[in-house]
Design an enzyme around this catalytic site. Sequence first.
Site, short mmCIF file in Angstrom:
data_model
loop_
_atom_site.label_atom_id
_atom_site.label_comp_id
_atom_site.label_asym_id
_atom_site.label_seq_id
_atom_site.Cartn_x
_atom_site.Cartn_y
_atom_site.Cartn_z
N HIS A 77 0.26 3.19 -4.84
CA HIS A 77 1.48 2.94 -4.07
C HIS A 77 2.37 4.19 -4.06
CE1 HIS A 77 0.89 -1.40 -5.67
NE2 HIS A 77 0.64 -1.47 -4.38
N LYS B 260 0.79 -15.86 -2.90
CA LYS B 260 0.22 -14.92 -3.87
C LYS B 260 1.01 -15.01 -5.19
CE LYS B 260 -0.93 -9.95 -3.95
NZ LYS B 260 -0.82 -8.69 -3.22
N ARG C 211 -6.86 1.44 1.95
CA ARG C 211 -7.81 1.94 0.96
C ARG C 211 -9.23 1.95 1.51
NH1 ARG C 211 -5.13 -1.98 -3.32
NH2 ARG C 211 -4.87 -3.02 -1.34
N SER D 77 -3.19 -3.39 -7.77
CA SER D 77 -2.39 -3.99 -8.85
C SER D 77 -3.22 -4.99 -9.63
CB SER D 77 -1.16 -4.69 -8.26
OG SER D 77 -0.33 -3.77 -7.60
P1 ADP Z 1 -2.22 -4.68 -4.09
O1 ADP Z 1 -1.80 -5.90 -4.85
O2 ADP Z 1 -3.55 -4.86 -3.39
O3 ADP Z 1 -2.17 -3.41 -4.87
P2 ADP Z 1 0.28 -4.64 -2.47
O4 ADP Z 1 0.61 -5.88 -1.72
O5 ADP Z 1 1.16 -4.33 -3.61
O6 ADP Z 1 -1.26 -4.61 -2.86
O7 ADP Z 1 0.20 -3.39 -1.49
C1 ADP Z 1 1.21 -2.97 -0.64
C2 ADP Z 1 0.66 -1.90 0.28
O8 ADP Z 1 0.19 -0.81 -0.49
C3 ADP Z 1 -0.51 -2.33 1.16
O9 ADP Z 1 -0.37 -1.68 2.40
C4 ADP Z 1 -1.72 -1.80 0.41
O10 ADP Z 1 -2.82 -1.58 1.27
C5 ADP Z 1 -1.16 -0.51 -0.14
N1 ADP Z 1 -1.85 -0.04 -1.32
C6 ADP Z 1 -2.04 -0.71 -2.48
N2 ADP Z 1 -2.76 0.05 -3.34
C7 ADP Z 1 -3.02 1.22 -2.71
C8 ADP Z 1 -3.76 2.40 -3.04
N3 ADP Z 1 -4.40 2.50 -4.21
N4 ADP Z 1 -3.81 3.40 -2.14
C9 ADP Z 1 -3.19 3.26 -0.94
N5 ADP Z 1 -2.52 2.18 -0.54
C10 ADP Z 1 -2.42 1.16 -1.41
#
Ligand code: ADP
Length: 162
Positions: free
Chosen positions: A17, A41, A92, A130
Amino acid sequence: MKTAIYPGSFDPVTYGHLEIISRASKLFDKVIVLVSVNPLKPCSFTIDERKQFLRESVVAEGVGNVEVDSNEGLLIDYFNEHNADVIVKGLRAISDFEYEFQMAQANRKLCYKAETIFLTSKSEYTYLSSSMVKQIAMFGGDISDFVPECILDRINERLKRY
Ligand code: ADP
């Protein structure tokens, strides 16, 4: 003045992130990182904890022009109320694409000026999520390569099972 909103669960924030936040902050005048409530979620950290982790991590990473906020309603309502220009999402893998593509289309249907811009993940973070970080922490694994040091102990403390 261009404002981007980067929405997500951030449960908790990871380096994946933060890399997207850092790149978005160079493209836009202001980036609002929006901790968004998804009733479908379940989360391990409260909204306030997730915001606090984000604030501390953004400072630790030295990223400027970033605000952290939360929203319990529709993203598009927040987008309009804050006169935002763009929604930023991270991609990703192809598996992210299908869901994000639907979300982008739905948001544009709800508000024609809501453009979604996708930033592709840095290759070393394509596997990072996450939920993966939480699973490793629950079993006492080392997550120090995945989240900033300033929030590491609180994540481990909350999730450790053994
Ligand atoms: P997650 O629980 O899958 O980590 P979130 O809902 O917190 O996802 O993700 C918010 C945004 O950040 C989404 O657009 C997700 O695709 C993106 N994101 C999450 N992890 C990464 C990563 N490792 N690299 C790039 N973008 C990410």
